[in-house]
Design a protein around this motif. Structure first.
Motif, PDB file in Angstrom:
ATOM      1  N   ASP A 120      13.431  19.569  -5.023  1.00 35.57           N
ATOM      2  CA  ASP A 120      14.837  19.383  -4.738  1.00 35.57           C
ATOM      3  C   ASP A 120      15.098  17.817  -4.229  1.00 35.57           C
ATOM      4  OD1 ASP A 120      15.398  22.205  -4.929  1.00 35.57           O
ATOM      5  OD2 ASP A 120      14.173  22.603  -3.056  1.00 35.57           O
ATOM      6  N   ILE A 121      16.412  17.458  -4.623  1.00 33.93           N
ATOM      7  CA  ILE A 121      17.196  16.191  -4.186  1.00 33.93           C
ATOM      8  C   ILE A 121      18.326  16.890  -3.079  1.00 33.93           C
ATOM      9  CG2 ILE A 121      18.121  14.328  -4.641  1.00 33.93           C
ATOM     10  CD1 ILE A 121      15.385  13.936  -5.639  1.00 33.93           C
ATOM     11  N   LYS A 122      18.338  16.876  -2.038  1.00 32.80           N
ATOM     12  CA  LYS A 122      19.367  17.768  -1.139  1.00 32.80           C
ATOM     13  C   LYS A 122      20.619  16.838  -1.095  1.00 32.80           C
ATOM     14  CE  LYS A 122      16.115  20.360   0.211  1.00 32.80           C
ATOM     15  NZ  LYS A 122      16.106  21.853  -0.156  1.00 32.80           N
ATOM     16  N   ASN A 123      20.494  15.547  -1.291  1.00 32.69           N
ATOM     17  CA  ASN A 123      21.850  14.841  -1.218  1.00 32.69           C
ATOM     18  C   ASN A 123      21.624  13.252  -1.570  1.00 32.69           C
ATOM     19  OD1 ASN A 123      24.413  14.398  -1.023  1.00 32.69           O
ATOM     20  ND2 ASN A 123      24.907  15.910   0.640  1.00 32.69           N
ATOM     21  N   ALA A 124      22.600  12.484  -1.251  1.00 34.15           N
ATOM     22  CA  ALA A 124      22.582  11.080  -1.454  1.00 34.15           C
ATOM     23  C   ALA A 124      21.641  10.565  -0.035  1.00 34.15           C
ATOM     24  CB  ALA A 124      23.863  10.479  -1.446  1.00 34.15           C
ATOM     25  N   PRO A 125      20.976   9.628  -0.242  1.00 34.95           N
ATOM     26  CA  PRO A 125      19.925   9.291   0.763  1.00 34.95           C
ATOM     27  C   PRO A 125      20.719   8.961   2.106  1.00 34.95           C
ATOM     28  CG  PRO A 125      19.450   7.999  -1.374  1.00 34.95           C
ATOM     29  CD  PRO A 125      20.843   8.756  -1.534  1.00 34.95           C
ATOM     30  N   GLU A 126      21.801   8.530   2.003  1.00 39.18           N
ATOM     31  CA  GLU A 126      22.635   8.216   3.352  1.00 39.18           C
ATOM     32  C   GLU A 126      23.044   9.466   4.067  1.00 39.18           C
ATOM     33  OE1 GLU A 126      25.247   7.385  -0.155  1.00 39.18           O
ATOM     34  OE2 GLU A 126      23.206   6.913   0.563  1.00 39.18           O
ATOM     35  N   ARG A 127      23.082  10.744   3.167  1.00 40.28           N
ATOM     36  CA  ARG A 127      23.499  12.107   4.060  1.00 40.28           C
ATOM     37  C   ARG A 127      22.390  12.902   3.944  1.00 40.28           C
ATOM     38  NH1 ARG A 127      29.095  13.077   3.937  1.00 40.28           N
ATOM     39  NH2 ARG A 127      28.777  15.462   2.668  1.00 40.28           N
ATOM     40  N   TYR A 128      21.155  12.451   3.765  1.00 43.22           N
ATOM     41  CA  TYR A 128      19.894  13.373   3.537  1.00 43.22           C
ATOM     42  C   TYR A 128      19.610  14.294   4.638  1.00 43.22           C
ATOM     43  CZ  TYR A 128      16.496  14.565   0.059  1.00 43.22           C
ATOM     44  OH  TYR A 128      15.992  15.132  -0.925  1.00 43.22           O
ATOM     45  N   GLU A 129      19.512  13.927   5.865  1.00 43.20           N
ATOM     46  CA  GLU A 129      19.266  14.628   7.006  1.00 43.20           C
ATOM     47  C   GLU A 129      20.264  15.850   7.377  1.00 43.20           C
ATOM     48  OE1 GLU A 129      17.886  12.257  10.510  1.00 43.20           O
ATOM     49  OE2 GLU A 129      15.846  11.860   9.434  1.00 43.20           O
ATOM     50  N   LYS A 130      21.638  15.480   7.220  1.00 39.21           N
ATOM     51  CA  LYS A 130      22.529  16.395   7.509  1.00 39.21           C
ATOM     52  C   LYS A 130      22.284  17.355   6.676  1.00 39.21           C
ATOM     53  CE  LYS A 130      27.482  16.967   7.875  1.00 39.21           C
ATOM     54  NZ  LYS A 130      28.834  16.448   7.402  1.00 39.21           N
ATOM     55  N   THR A 131      21.902  17.266   5.139  1.00 33.14           N
ATOM     56  CA  THR A 131      21.880  18.374   4.389  1.00 33.14           C
ATOM     57  C   THR A 131      20.520  19.096   4.445  1.00 33.14           C
ATOM     58  OG1 THR A 131      23.204  16.685   2.923  1.00 33.14           O
ATOM     59  CG2 THR A 131      22.429  18.675   2.032  1.00 33.14           C
ATOM     60  N   ALA A 132      19.572  18.253   4.929  1.00 26.93           N
ATOM     61  CA  ALA A 132      18.175  19.054   5.092  1.00 26.93           C
ATOM     62  C   ALA A 132      18.193  19.795   6.269  1.00 26.93           C
ATOM     63  CB  ALA A 132      17.173  17.959   5.001  1.00 26.93           C
ATOM     64  N   GLY A 133      19.102  19.538   7.088  1.00 25.81           N
ATOM     65  CA  GLY A 133      19.240  20.243   8.637  1.00 25.81           C
ATOM     66  C   GLY A 133      18.027  19.865   9.346  1.00 25.81           C
ATOM     67  N   ALA A 134      17.442  18.953   9.281  1.00 31.09           N
ATOM     68  CA  ALA A 134      16.338  18.249   9.849  1.00 31.09           C
ATOM     69  C   ALA A 134      15.931  16.889   9.847  1.00 31.09           C
ATOM     70  CB  ALA A 134      15.019  19.339   9.597  1.00 31.09           C
ATOM     71  N   THR A 135      15.453  16.322  10.809  1.00 31.76           N
ATOM     72  CA  THR A 135      14.705  15.086  10.977  1.00 31.76           C
ATOM     73  C   THR A 135      14.030  14.710   9.573  1.00 31.76           C
ATOM     74  OG1 THR A 135      15.251  14.657  13.121  1.00 31.76           O
ATOM     75  CG2 THR A 135      13.717  13.020  11.784  1.00 31.76           C
ATOM     76  N   CYS A 136      13.922  13.972   8.777  1.00 35.96           N
ATOM     77  CA  CYS A 136      13.016  13.851   7.697  1.00 35.96           C
ATOM     78  C   CYS A 136      12.769  12.187   7.440  1.00 35.96           C
ATOM     79  CB  CYS A 136      13.523  14.479   6.237  1.00 35.96           C
ATOM     80  SG  CYS A 136      15.205  13.981   5.639  1.00 35.96           S
ATOM     81  N   ASP A 137      11.693  11.931   6.951  1.00 33.67           N
ATOM     82  CA  ASP A 137      11.256  10.668   6.583  1.00 33.67           C
ATOM     83  C   ASP A 137      11.700  10.395   5.168  1.00 33.67           C
ATOM     84  OD1 ASP A 137       9.825   8.249   5.961  1.00 33.67           O
ATOM     85  OD2 ASP A 137       8.218   8.698   6.978  1.00 33.67           O
ATOM     86  N   LEU A 138      12.636   9.579   5.058  1.00 32.51           N
ATOM     87  CA  LEU A 138      13.517   9.421   3.751  1.00 32.51           C
ATOM     88  C   LEU A 138      12.271   8.620   2.742  1.00 32.51           C
ATOM     89  CD1 LEU A 138      15.897  10.017   1.992  1.00 32.51           C
ATOM     90  CD2 LEU A 138      16.797   7.856   2.893  1.00 32.51           C
ATOM     91  N   GLN A 139      11.359   7.737   3.361  1.00 33.35           N
ATOM     92  CA  GLN A 139      10.547   6.966   2.647  1.00 33.35           C
ATOM     93  C   GLN A 139       9.646   7.926   1.977  1.00 33.35           C
ATOM     94  OE1 GLN A 139      10.943   4.050   1.772  1.00 33.35           O
ATOM     95  NE2 GLN A 139       8.854   4.238   0.427  1.00 33.35           N
ATOM     96  N   LYS A 140       9.290   8.848   2.546  1.00 31.57           N
ATOM     97  CA  LYS A 140       8.325   9.754   1.811  1.00 31.57           C
ATOM     98  C   LYS A 140       9.268  10.741   0.829  1.00 31.57           C
ATOM     99  CE  LYS A 140       5.077  10.448   5.687  1.00 31.57           C
ATOM    100  NZ  LYS A 140       4.475  11.596   6.543  1.00 31.57           N
ATOM    101  N   ILE A 141      10.323  10.965   1.029  1.00 32.00           N
ATOM    102  CA  ILE A 141      11.039  11.688  -0.125  1.00 32.00           C
ATOM    103  C   ILE A 141      11.048  10.602  -1.121  1.00 32.00           C
ATOM    104  CG2 ILE A 141      13.106  12.297  -0.862  1.00 32.00           C
ATOM    105  CD1 ILE A 141      11.902  14.175   1.273  1.00 32.00           C
ATOM    106  N   ARG A 142      11.453   9.386  -0.880  1.00 34.49           N
ATOM    107  CA  ARG A 142      11.513   8.403  -1.990  1.00 34.49           C
ATOM    108  C   ARG A 142      10.158   8.292  -2.890  1.00 34.49           C
ATOM    109  NH1 ARG A 142      16.035   5.281  -2.022  1.00 34.49           N
ATOM    110  NH2 ARG A 142      17.312   4.970  -0.207  1.00 34.49           N
ATOM    111  N   GLU A 143       9.084   8.213  -2.071  1.00 33.25           N
ATOM    112  CA  GLU A 143       7.791   8.144  -2.806  1.00 33.25           C
ATOM    113  C   GLU A 143       7.320   9.291  -3.674  1.00 33.25           C
ATOM    114  OE1 GLU A 143       2.922   7.849  -1.321  1.00 33.25           O
ATOM    115  OE2 GLU A 143       4.693   7.658   0.253  1.00 33.25           O
ATOM    116  N   SER A 144       8.035  10.517  -3.252  1.00 32.86           N
ATOM    117  CA  SER A 144       7.905  11.612  -4.009  1.00 32.86           C
ATOM    118  C   SER A 144       8.748  11.592  -5.278  1.00 32.86           C
ATOM    119  CB  SER A 144       8.041  12.840  -3.287  1.00 32.86           C
ATOM    120  OG  SER A 144       7.126  13.127  -2.426  1.00 32.86           O
TER     121      SER A 144
END
Length: 230
Positions: A120-144
């Motif tokens: 799943d790609i939840k949203n654009a990077p700059e809006r990721y946490e709002k769409t994921a509904g939680a704090t997330c490590d965007l670098q790990k998302i980018r790595e995947s």
């Protein structure tokens, strides 16, 4: 393993396979549009492992794939053992993931315990946490994302689009991020009583097609899930 439900047959979830889907409880995200809210904290166990594996053995020859979904399957430390048992029966495995555990994902690919990944790609990077509904490590998302783009396993990216959460500029940002992806699906939001946040709504067919046009110059394989051939 916390098995919270089984869809006994699906022709849509695993490309090229007649499959079943097993839903594992627990997730590190709280996406407001999630349809499986009742299992995010573990949920009520509906099926024990013995019953699940008995089902798989009986369906061999009818089914040829198993979709492992959630929740987020990679929160479970014993997932490799669970997948190994499925493999031993002779099934191909598709993993659904939010991409927040890249090391675990890479290990499963290296150990040949999965055959297909839907991230799943939840949203654009700059809006990721709002769409994921939680704090997330965007670098790990980018790595995947980067790992899947390296084409070491068959895969797809997908985004559930919601009128209140996704804008045209967000889709353009996502498209640039996953440029050249093998497959990218847009999935229109569907409201239900199980959705975490009330008041969300789907896009119109015209809006969905417009989003597809924004993405296509960067990801020619983009499709709307449910279109003919999907």
């Amino acid at each position: 393993m916390k098995i919270c439900g089984i869809q006994k047959t699906t022709l849509l979830d695993y490309p090229g396979r007649v499959a079943c889907t097993v839903f594992l409880g627990g997730c590190n995200f709280r996406c407001p549009f999630c349809q499986n809210g009742e299992i995010l904290d573990g949920g009520t166990e509906e099926t024990d492992e013995e019953e699940f594996f008995s089902f798989l053995k009986k369906r061999k020859g009818i089914l040829d794939g198993v979709c492992v979904s959630g929740g987020e399957p990679l929160v479970h430390k014993d997932l490799p053992l669970f997948l190994e048992k499925i493999k031993k029966i002779g099934y191909d495995i598709k993993l659904d993931t939010n991409g927040s555990f890249p090391d675990a994902l890479k290990a499963l690919v290296s150990e040949k315990l999965i055959d297909y990944v839907a991230m799943d790609i939840k949203n654009a990077p700059e809006r990721y946490e709002k769409t994921a509904g939680a704090t997330c490590d965007l670098q790990k998302i980018r790595e995947s994302v980067g790992f899947l783009l390296s084409d070491k396993i068959d895969y797809e990216f997908r985004t559930t689009v919601v009128k209140q959460l996704h804008r045209a500029e967000d889709m353009l940002s996502i498209a640039k991020w996953i440029k050249g992806a093998k497959r990218y699906f847009l999935q229109n939001f569907k409201d239900s009583d199980a959705v975490l946040q009330k008041g969300l709504s789907p896009l119109s067919d015209e809006e969905l097609e417009a989003f597809k046009r924004f993405v296509k110059p960067y990801v020619p394989s983009v499709r709307i899930r449910g279109e003919s051939g999907n």
